[in-house]
Design a protein around this motif. Structure first.
Motif, PDB file in Angstrom:
ATOM      1  N   VAL A  30     -32.898  13.889  -8.205  1.00 47.49           N
ATOM      2  CA  VAL A  30     -32.811  12.435  -8.061  1.00 47.49           C
ATOM      3  C   VAL A  30     -33.890  11.808  -8.933  1.00 47.49           C
ATOM      4  CG1 VAL A  30     -33.327  10.485  -6.529  1.00 47.49           C
ATOM      5  CG2 VAL A  30     -31.730  12.238  -5.796  1.00 47.49           C
ATOM      6  N   LEU A  31     -33.474  10.932  -9.824  1.00 43.23           N
ATOM      7  CA  LEU A  31     -34.398  10.184 -10.672  1.00 43.23           C
ATOM      8  C   LEU A  31     -34.384   8.732 -10.208  1.00 43.23           C
ATOM      9  CD1 LEU A  31     -33.319  11.579 -14.179  1.00 43.23           C
ATOM     10  CD2 LEU A  31     -35.134  12.432 -12.688  1.00 43.23           C
ATOM     11  N   ILE A  32     -35.545   8.212  -9.860  1.00 46.45           N
ATOM     12  CA  ILE A  32     -35.644   6.843  -9.354  1.00 46.45           C
ATOM     13  C   ILE A  32     -36.149   5.943 -10.468  1.00 46.45           C
ATOM     14  CG2 ILE A  32     -36.599   5.346  -7.577  1.00 46.45           C
ATOM     15  CD1 ILE A  32     -37.070   7.835  -5.863  1.00 46.45           C
ATOM     16  N   GLY A  33     -35.312   4.999 -10.876  1.00 53.16           N
ATOM     17  CA  GLY A  33     -35.637   4.109 -11.976  1.00 53.16           C
ATOM     18  C   GLY A  33     -34.910   4.530 -13.235  1.00 53.16           C
ATOM     19  N   ALA A  34     -34.273   3.560 -13.925  1.00 50.18           N
ATOM     20  CA  ALA A  34     -33.540   3.871 -15.152  1.00 50.18           C
ATOM     21  C   ALA A  34     -34.299   3.334 -16.355  1.00 50.18           C
ATOM     22  CB  ALA A  34     -32.131   3.284 -15.097  1.00 50.18           C
ATOM     23  N   ASN A 253     -27.341   8.776   2.383  1.00 49.09           N
ATOM     24  CA  ASN A 253     -28.395   9.785   2.388  1.00 49.09           C
ATOM     25  C   ASN A 253     -28.054  10.878   1.380  1.00 49.09           C
ATOM     26  OD1 ASN A 253     -30.063   8.691   4.438  1.00 49.09           O
ATOM     27  ND2 ASN A 253     -28.557   9.346   5.957  1.00 49.09           N
ATOM     28  N   ILE A 254     -28.951  11.084   0.436  1.00 47.66           N
ATOM     29  CA  ILE A 254     -28.745  12.068  -0.620  1.00 47.66           C
ATOM     30  C   ILE A 254     -29.772  13.183  -0.467  1.00 47.66           C
ATOM     31  CG2 ILE A 254     -28.486  12.418  -3.095  1.00 47.66           C
ATOM     32  CD1 ILE A 254     -26.626  10.247  -1.925  1.00 47.66           C
ATOM     33  N   LYS A 255     -29.302  14.414  -0.390  1.00 51.79           N
ATOM     34  CA  LYS A 255     -30.202  15.557  -0.302  1.00 51.79           C
ATOM     35  C   LYS A 255     -30.454  16.083  -1.711  1.00 51.79           C
ATOM     36  CE  LYS A 255     -30.813  20.058   1.956  1.00 51.79           C
ATOM     37  NZ  LYS A 255     -30.180  21.077   2.827  1.00 51.79           N
ATOM     38  N   ALA A 256     -31.728  16.167  -2.093  1.00 52.27           N
ATOM     39  CA  ALA A 256     -32.089  16.568  -3.454  1.00 52.27           C
ATOM     40  C   ALA A 256     -33.132  17.674  -3.436  1.00 52.27           C
ATOM     41  CB  ALA A 256     -32.621  15.368  -4.233  1.00 52.27           C
ATOM     42  N   LYS A 257     -33.010  18.584  -4.398  1.00 56.22           N
ATOM     43  CA  LYS A 257     -33.993  19.661  -4.524  1.00 56.22           C
ATOM     44  C   LYS A 257     -35.274  19.168  -5.202  1.00 56.22           C
ATOM     45  CE  LYS A 257     -30.330  23.130  -5.015  1.00 56.22           C
ATOM     46  NZ  LYS A 257     -29.679  24.103  -5.933  1.00 56.22           N
ATOM     47  N   PHE A 258     -35.120  18.146  -6.058  1.00 55.43           N
ATOM     48  CA  PHE A 258     -36.279  17.612  -6.786  1.00 55.43           C
ATOM     49  C   PHE A 258     -36.122  16.107  -6.936  1.00 55.43           C
ATOM     50  CE2 PHE A 258     -38.087  16.218 -10.897  1.00 55.43           C
ATOM     51  CZ  PHE A 258     -39.429  16.462 -10.638  1.00 55.43           C
ATOM     52  N   VAL A 259     -37.233  15.379  -6.750  1.00 59.38           N
ATOM     53  CA  VAL A 259     -37.234  13.914  -6.874  1.00 59.38           C
ATOM     54  C   VAL A 259     -38.310  13.493  -7.866  1.00 59.38           C
ATOM     55  CG1 VAL A 259     -37.602  11.713  -5.694  1.00 59.38           C
ATOM     56  CG2 VAL A 259     -36.397  13.565  -4.515  1.00 59.38           C
ATOM     57  N   PHE A 260     -37.920  12.638  -8.810  1.00 61.95           N
ATOM     58  CA  PHE A 260     -38.892  12.047  -9.735  1.00 61.95           C
ATOM     59  C   PHE A 260     -38.919  10.546  -9.522  1.00 61.95           C
ATOM     60  CE2 PHE A 260     -39.609   9.895 -13.898  1.00 61.95           C
ATOM     61  CZ  PHE A 260     -40.980  10.149 -13.980  1.00 61.95           C
ATOM     62  N   ILE A 261     -40.123  10.012  -9.294  1.00 60.35           N
ATOM     63  CA  ILE A 261     -40.306   8.577  -9.116  1.00 60.35           C
ATOM     64  C   ILE A 261     -40.804   8.001 -10.432  1.00 60.35           C
ATOM     65  CG2 ILE A 261     -41.415   6.772  -7.750  1.00 60.35           C
ATOM     66  CD1 ILE A 261     -41.882   8.854  -5.547  1.00 60.35           C
ATOM     67  N   VAL A 437     -48.515  12.321 -10.482  1.00 61.39           N
ATOM     68  CA  VAL A 437     -48.918  12.814  -9.169  1.00 61.39           C
ATOM     69  C   VAL A 437     -47.790  13.703  -8.651  1.00 61.39           C
ATOM     70  CG1 VAL A 437     -49.626  12.192  -6.833  1.00 61.39           C
ATOM     71  CG2 VAL A 437     -50.188  10.682  -8.749  1.00 61.39           C
ATOM     72  N   THR A 438     -48.111  14.950  -8.322  1.00 57.92           N
ATOM     73  CA  THR A 438     -47.085  15.936  -7.995  1.00 57.92           C
ATOM     74  C   THR A 438     -47.365  16.596  -6.655  1.00 57.92           C
ATOM     75  OG1 THR A 438     -46.755  16.392 -10.344  1.00 57.92           O
ATOM     76  CG2 THR A 438     -45.921  18.033  -8.803  1.00 57.92           C
ATOM     77  N   ALA A 439     -46.323  16.785  -5.857  1.00 58.37           N
ATOM     78  CA  ALA A 439     -46.449  17.505  -4.592  1.00 58.37           C
ATOM     79  C   ALA A 439     -46.827  18.955  -4.865  1.00 58.37           C
ATOM     80  CB  ALA A 439     -45.135  17.437  -3.825  1.00 58.37           C
ATOM     81  N   SER A 440     -47.547  19.570  -3.940  1.00 61.84           N
ATOM     82  CA  SER A 440     -48.051  20.929  -4.142  1.00 61.84           C
ATOM     83  C   SER A 440     -46.930  21.938  -4.359  1.00 61.84           C
ATOM     84  CB  SER A 440     -48.904  21.355  -2.947  1.00 61.84           C
ATOM     85  OG  SER A 440     -48.145  21.297  -1.745  1.00 61.84           O
ATOM     86  N   ASP A 441     -45.755  21.697  -3.766  1.00 55.29           N
ATOM     87  CA  ASP A 441     -44.637  22.626  -3.938  1.00 55.29           C
ATOM     88  C   ASP A 441     -43.764  22.276  -5.133  1.00 55.29           C
ATOM     89  OD1 ASP A 441     -43.359  20.360  -3.047  1.00 55.29           O
ATOM     90  OD2 ASP A 441     -42.477  21.271  -1.258  1.00 55.29           O
ATOM     91  N   GLY A 442     -44.146  21.230  -5.879  1.00 55.73           N
ATOM     92  CA  GLY A 442     -43.408  20.850  -7.075  1.00 55.73           C
ATOM     93  C   GLY A 442     -42.076  20.182  -6.819  1.00 55.73           C
TER      94      GLY A 442
END
Length: 520
Positions: A30-34, A253-261, A437-442
């Motif tokens: 999931v990419l937030i912002g275009a 509700n969207i389930k995502a393995k990776f999220v970028f803000i 800023v990145t979560a510890s689990d990436g």
């Protein structure tokens, strides 16, 4: 009967809650912002793994409508060729060029990736988003002239800045920038540097080109007018992202393995909502900008350069004054500024409550400390906000002596949010530039900050991928693809004349830009 009704009611509530938490769709990313950052990351990830499913959500009804838009973006083609704030003078009188080298190297990486996309037909014709515009530094006065000459001499020792010209001669400067010298006294002490291979980049068009290609790729969804409201990390390190359609008000509700803000000024609030420990303590200070835009075609035709001066004492780096030629939708434009201002909004199309809503118990201390340490900046912003039209014109006339008020109109530029972060010594510091800023689990990453972000977007996303997907980045498959997209990957152009020549020639031909051979 009452007990039965109570049980039914409780069951309905629980079922409703479970339904709300259930994923209606699953995706890889999931990419937030275009904007430019999401477009760059999404494009790069799809090149690395064509099977990825990617969802892009943008709260506005258009792509690149905030900071990436050409009229909002203050940094077109930042490559440290002219920006004096990247080459500070040290206490011993020497010039520190380390940041300039790093930024120029990063911009070269961006150009390589764009050239690859053009060759792969995944971007439109290069002239729609990048064009040659000379980059110049211009100063006046004895002290500033001495500084600029030392800067030029220091930069000439590095491969990436070979070919830069320096002059204190009035006639030479008049050839480089007629508007700047016309009407200026020949007795005034002036100096300038000139780099003919500078560029102007329309990041709005670049972003729209990448998003358009992504929309046509299998497994990619782009949803405009959709806003991410909440994010919750699941036990398996995936994320439940709640998205609302702003037109219908319907939530999904969207389930995502990776999220970028990558939501520009909106990234801080979303990072806070994620709840990751790494995001605690960050705050933001919004700085708005304004441009004087020329509406006289005869004047616009006389200038083709990005002429950067020195920032005022206490002013933020994004406020470095420049008389700036832009190429917007195929037409030349001429801007001067930016004039700094203040708005509590974090986005140009945001809310005046953005700043207030961003304050938490975790960041209020760092924000107060940073405020006390940056009183000159506060005074500067107040002074900018209080400026009259006559004062703005006077500032313009320092760079264009014969400027007439009738030819120029004040326009609102983009909104920037400067980072405030914890600091052991000061409690909190105001940081210019960008930070990932990145979560510890990436599993989640957010980009905060401002200039020179867009120009260095490709290098920033490479660093993000290394943090979030270290195993895949190290794989032979991804390494090979990185080198295909970015020929200098893993190497430094500043350390290799032959490689620098090879890369610049190839990129310039693909992008339709000027280049010259660097002599060892």
């Amino acid at each position: 009967m009452k007990k039965i009704l109570s049980i039914v009611l409780i069951a309905s509530v629980l079922l409703g809650a479970c339904k709300k938490e259930a994923a209606e769709e699953e995706t890889d990313v999931v990419l937030i912002g275009a904007g430019i950052m999401s477009a760059t990351l999404g494009t790069m990830m799809k090149e690395l793994d064509p099977k990825l499913k990617i969802n892009i959500y943008e709260r506005l009804d258009a792509v690149a409508a905030e900071s990436s838009d050409a009229w909002n973006n203050a940094g077109t083609g930042h490559s440290a060729l002219a920006e004096l704030n990247y080459t500070p003078e040290m206490p011993d009188g020497s010039i520190d060029i380390h940041k300039a080298i790093a930024i120029n190297e990063q911009f070269e990486v961006s150009k390589q990736f764009w050239a690859y996309l053009v060759q792969q037909k995944k971007l439109p014709a290069a002239h729609t988003f990048i064009n040659n515009v000379p980059h110049m530094s211009f100063v006046w006065g004895d002290e500033n002239t001495v500084y600029l000459k030392k800067r030029y001499q220091a930069l000439q020792k590095n491969v990436l800045f070979k070919g830069m010209e320096y002059s204190e001669n009035y006639d030479s400067l008049a050839r480089w920038m007629p508007l700047v010298m016309k009407g200026r006294s020949r007795t005034q002490k002036v100096a300038a540097t000139h780099m003919d291979i500078g560029t102007d980049v329309n990041f709005g068009n670049l972003t729209r080109g990448m998003i358009s290609a992504l929309k046509n790729a299998e497994g990619v969804k782009v949803a405009l007018n959709h806003e991410v409201k909440t994010m919750k990390r699941n036990a398996d390190s995936t994320w439940m992202v709640t998205v609302v359609d702003r037109a219908t008000k319907k939530e999904r509700n969207i389930k995502a393995k990776f999220v970028f803000i990558g939501a520009g000024g909106g990234a801080l609030r979303l990072l806070q909502k994620s709840g990751i420990p790494e995001g605690k303590g960050f705050g933001g200070f919004p700085v708005s900008g304004e441009w004087m835009v020329c509406h006289n075609d005869a004047v616009i035709a006389q200038h083709i350069a990005k002429v950067y001066g020195k920032a005022g004492v206490g002013s933020p780096p994004m406020s470095v004054p420049h008389l700036d030629t832009r190429v917007i939708n195929g037409k030349k434009a001429l801007l001067f500024g930016p004039y700094a201002g203040f708005s509590s909004k974090f986005l140009k199309q945001g809310s005046y409550l953005d700043l207030t809503r961003s304050i938490t118990l975790k960041n209020i201390g760092p924000m107060m400390s940073a405020g006390l340490d940056n009183i000159p900046l506060t005074k500067y912003l107040v002074g900018q906000v209080m400026q009259s039209d006559e004062e703005r014109l006077k500032a313009l006339q320092e760079y264009y002596p014969e400027a007439k008020a009738a030819d120029w109109k004040l326009e609102t530029a983009g909104q920037r949010v400067q980072i405030i972060k914890k600091d052991k010594e000061h409690g909190g510091i105001l940081q210019f530039g960008t930070e990932v800023v990145t979560a510890s689990d990436g599993s989640l990453s957010a980009l905060l900050g401002a200039s020179p972000g867009a120009s260095t977007s490709v290098d920033i996303m490479l660093s993000l991928l290394k943090k979030c997907f270290p195993g895949r980045v190290a794989s032979a498959e991804w390494q090979q693809k990185f080198k295909q997209m970015i020929p200098s990957y893993g190497k430094k152009l500043a350390d290799n004349v032959n490689l620098a020549n090879q890369v610049r020639e190839a990129d310039s031909k693909a992008l339709g830009l000027k280049y010259f051979v660097i002599q060892p």
